[in-house]
Design a protein around this motif. Structure first.
Motif, PDB file in Angstrom:
ATOM      1  N   PHE A 161      45.993  36.884  32.913  1.00  0.00           N
ATOM      2  CA  PHE A 161      45.078  37.637  33.758  1.00  0.00           C
ATOM      3  C   PHE A 161      45.674  37.896  35.130  1.00  0.00           C
ATOM      4  N   ARG A 162      46.309  36.883  35.708  1.00  0.00           N
ATOM      5  CA  ARG A 162      46.893  37.028  37.050  1.00  0.00           C
ATOM      6  C   ARG A 162      48.013  38.056  37.042  1.00  0.00           C
ATOM      7  N   ALA A 163      48.748  38.138  35.936  1.00  0.00           N
ATOM      8  CA  ALA A 163      49.845  39.103  35.857  1.00  0.00           C
ATOM      9  C   ALA A 163      49.351  40.510  35.613  1.00  0.00           C
ATOM     10  N   GLU A 164      48.153  40.645  35.068  1.00  0.00           N
ATOM     11  CA  GLU A 164      47.675  41.959  34.641  1.00  0.00           C
ATOM     12  C   GLU A 164      46.846  42.680  35.677  1.00  0.00           C
ATOM     13  N   ILE A 165      45.934  41.975  36.371  1.00  0.00           N
ATOM     14  CA  ILE A 165      45.003  42.642  37.275  1.00  0.00           C
ATOM     15  C   ILE A 165      45.760  43.283  38.430  1.00  0.00           C
ATOM     16  N   ILE A 248      33.644  55.808  41.604  1.00  0.00           N
ATOM     17  CA  ILE A 248      33.155  54.485  41.184  1.00  0.00           C
ATOM     18  C   ILE A 248      34.281  53.679  40.554  1.00  0.00           C
ATOM     19  N   ALA A 249      35.050  54.321  39.653  1.00  0.00           N
ATOM     20  CA  ALA A 249      36.147  53.626  38.973  1.00  0.00           C
ATOM     21  C   ALA A 249      37.291  53.309  39.920  1.00  0.00           C
ATOM     22  N   GLY A 250      37.370  54.029  41.041  1.00  0.00           N
ATOM     23  CA  GLY A 250      38.424  53.775  42.010  1.00  0.00           C
ATOM     24  C   GLY A 250      38.139  52.619  42.942  1.00  0.00           C
ATOM     25  N   VAL A 251      36.942  52.030  42.832  1.00  0.00           N
ATOM     26  CA  VAL A 251      36.544  50.887  43.662  1.00  0.00           C
ATOM     27  C   VAL A 251      36.838  49.595  42.900  1.00  0.00           C
ATOM     28  N   ASN A 252      37.147  48.534  43.625  1.00  0.00           N
ATOM     29  CA  ASN A 252      37.410  47.233  43.025  1.00  0.00           C
ATOM     30  C   ASN A 252      36.257  46.810  42.112  1.00  0.00           C
ATOM     31  N   GLY A 346      46.310  56.039  46.179  1.00  0.00           N
ATOM     32  CA  GLY A 346      45.658  55.661  44.930  1.00  0.00           C
ATOM     33  C   GLY A 346      44.282  55.060  45.130  1.00  0.00           C
ATOM     34  N   GLY A 347      43.903  54.182  44.202  1.00  0.00           N
ATOM     35  CA  GLY A 347      42.585  53.561  44.231  1.00  0.00           C
ATOM     36  C   GLY A 347      42.624  52.205  44.918  1.00  0.00           C
ATOM     37  N   CYS A 348      41.472  51.534  44.921  1.00  0.00           N
ATOM     38  CA  CYS A 348      41.382  50.207  45.516  1.00  0.00           C
ATOM     39  C   CYS A 348      42.044  49.175  44.608  1.00  0.00           C
ATOM     40  N   ALA A 349      42.419  48.050  45.174  1.00  0.00           N
ATOM     41  CA  ALA A 349      42.917  46.942  44.366  1.00  0.00           C
ATOM     42  C   ALA A 349      41.816  46.502  43.398  1.00  0.00           C
ATOM     43  N   GLY A 350      42.202  46.169  42.166  1.00  0.00           N
ATOM     44  CA  GLY A 350      41.208  45.761  41.186  1.00  0.00           C
ATOM     45  C   GLY A 350      40.459  46.914  40.568  1.00  0.00           C
TER      46      GLY A 350
END
Length: 485
Positions: A161-165, A248-252, A346-350
């Protein structure tokens, strides 16, 4: 390094992914488009490959370390992208080369949205659905889905999970257990997808197109079922719905969880988040600039049409979705170049967006301002704050390290494309489109990437992987220290 454990896990993940091939096979059966056998064959091939990897190593269940989690993530995306290309290779109607098939598959899974296919309107429904489904699975990361399942199989998931998010801050979990975190993220993802589907259907799309475009909207992917993309529908209402869900999808997604926690809607979660405010501010400024230029150059005679086009293209490109309602490459040159540069944010982190992420750009800006202040007051001590929280210097150093690595990868990929004979504008925007997981470029790749050379396609596939895995996850594998036990 527990190699056999890693192979076992990759085998399980490939076998799980093989099941997704049955969905487009079902679509082929419903629409009688003749592509069902290709997907059933791909299902069998993927399942057998997964079993071959899993069965000899089924008893190896060592605990994973962080470095092995990174290796599994990279291996999984590489293997998954490879097997995802099988239906494209098997389908005679597409008549794709191996490089083109891999390009399309990796573009889908990494939510890049760049395509080598033309004539989408006439393709079998199963192929169209498969492309959109790849983006939907890749949007949140199929590994996060697998993390919710792997604990049942006796495999710890926090390292994966830590490597992917995506994003610079990965330690904050929205639920106490990693499996619960992954499930919660997918519930939110699924609810947004269903909501977007229903609204697009009510706005005039048929159900097939609504599902397909909801998949690529929530994933911030950009694939469409038509060559004209969203412009095919010529509907301001559809444009607006897609814009809202892209934002909406661009927000964490952790903020979405926090907003709906405790059985109530808390909009203050968004209002007080500095990254969200910066993200929305960028979208507003870009839209206003585009609107002013379009009206000033009289590209559109109707102000409302100009606003519709400016809003849609600004949000679509800046969030790295890459949908289009018009050929923005034909706009005054300042605008397409501006929007391409905005895709680096780009988008937000997460979030499911690409690019360097909003929070990194904010921190780079704050660090730049701090250095200017230090020139004036060399002995003063300045702390960088994000909202009301002071950040440790090691976080800022990590951001600078990421930026340096990002720039290095960008330059190397662009030089490699130039070496294949690509012109300067095309090479620059092709790397921007693939490394930022954006999709459309300018020059020879404004419409699609079908005319690029085979060598260029492999280079851009590598750029997509670097962008999707946020540089370091892939780059760390090239360091000698990683392979030392």
């Amino acid at each position: 390094m527990h190699i056999r454990t890693i192979i076992r896990i990759v085998g399980i993940l490939v076998a799980l992914f093989s099941v997704t091939m049955l969905a487009p096979a079902l679509v082929a059966y419903i629409y009688r488009d003749g592509a069902g056998l290709d997907f059933f064959s791909a299902f069998v091939i993927c399942l057998i490959l997964g079993l071959i990897l899993w069965f000899p190593n089924r008893t190896h269940t060592q605990e994973l370390r962080s470095k092995e989690g990174f290796l599994i993530v990279v291996l999984f995306w590489t293997v998954l992208g490879s097997v995802a290309a099988i239906p494209f290779i098997l389908n005679n109607e597409l008549d794709m080369s191996v490089a083109s098939a891999f390009f399309e598959a990796f573009s889908g899974l990494t939510t890049t949205g760049a395509t080598v296919i033309s004539g989408l309107d006439a393709l079998p429904k199963a192929i169209l659905f498969y492309r959109q489904m790849l983006q939907w699975l890749g949007g949140m990361g199929i590994i996060v889905l697998a993390v919710a399942i792997l604990p049942i199989l006796g495999i710890g998931g926090m390292q994966l999970f830590r490597a992917e998010i995506p994003g610079p801050v990965k330690d904050n979990k929205v639920a106490p257990r990693i499996a619960e975190t992954a499930k919660t993220l997918w519930y939110i993802y699924l609810v947004l997808t269903i909501s977007c589907t229903l609204l697009l259907w009510l706005a005039g799309m048929d159900m097939f197109d609504a599902i397909c475009h909801a998949f690529s909207t929530i994933a911030i992917g950009g694939f469409s079922t038509y060559d004209a993309s969203v412009g095919y529908f010529a509907s301001p209402m559809i444009n607006l719905i897609i814009v809202v869900f892209l934002l909406i999808a661009g927000v964490n997604f952790s903020l979405h969880f926090a907003a709906f926690a405790n059985r109530g809607l808390r909009l203050s979660v968004y209002r007080f988040d500095p990254e969200v405010k910066f993200f929305l501010g960028v979208q507003i400024v870009l839209t206003l600039i585009c609107l002013a230029i379009l009206l000033g150059h009289q590209v559109y005679s109707d102000p409302w049409q100009a606003l519709d086009q400016a809003l849609f293209q600004s949000v679509s490109i800046a969030t790295t979705a890459g949908f289009s309602t018009t050929s923005f490459a034909q706009w005054p040159l300042f605008l397409p170049v501006l929007l391409m540069m905005a895709s680096f944010i780009g988008g937000c982190a997460g979030s499911t967006g690409g690019g360097m992420k909003v929070v990194r750009i904010m921190l780079l800006n704050l660090q730049g301002m701090r250095e200017l202040k230090r020139l004036i007051h060399p002995r003063a001590v300045y702390r960088i704050k994000l909202g009301n929280k002071a950040l440790a210097d090691k976080v800022v150093e990590a951001i600078w390290g990421f930026f340096a690595a990002y720039a290095l990868v960008f330059v190397l990929c662009m030089l490699a494309l130039l070496a294949t004979g690509m012109n300067e504008l095309t090479a620059f925007t092709a790397v921007a489109a693939t490394l930022n997981n954006l999709g459309p470029g300018l020059g020879e790749v404004a419409a699609n990437f079908g005319n690029t050379s085979e060598a260029a396609k492999w280079i851009m596939i590598l750029a997509m992987l670097f962008g999707r895995l946020e540089i370091f996850t892939l780059l760390v594998l090239f360091t000698p220290a990683f392979w030392r036990s």
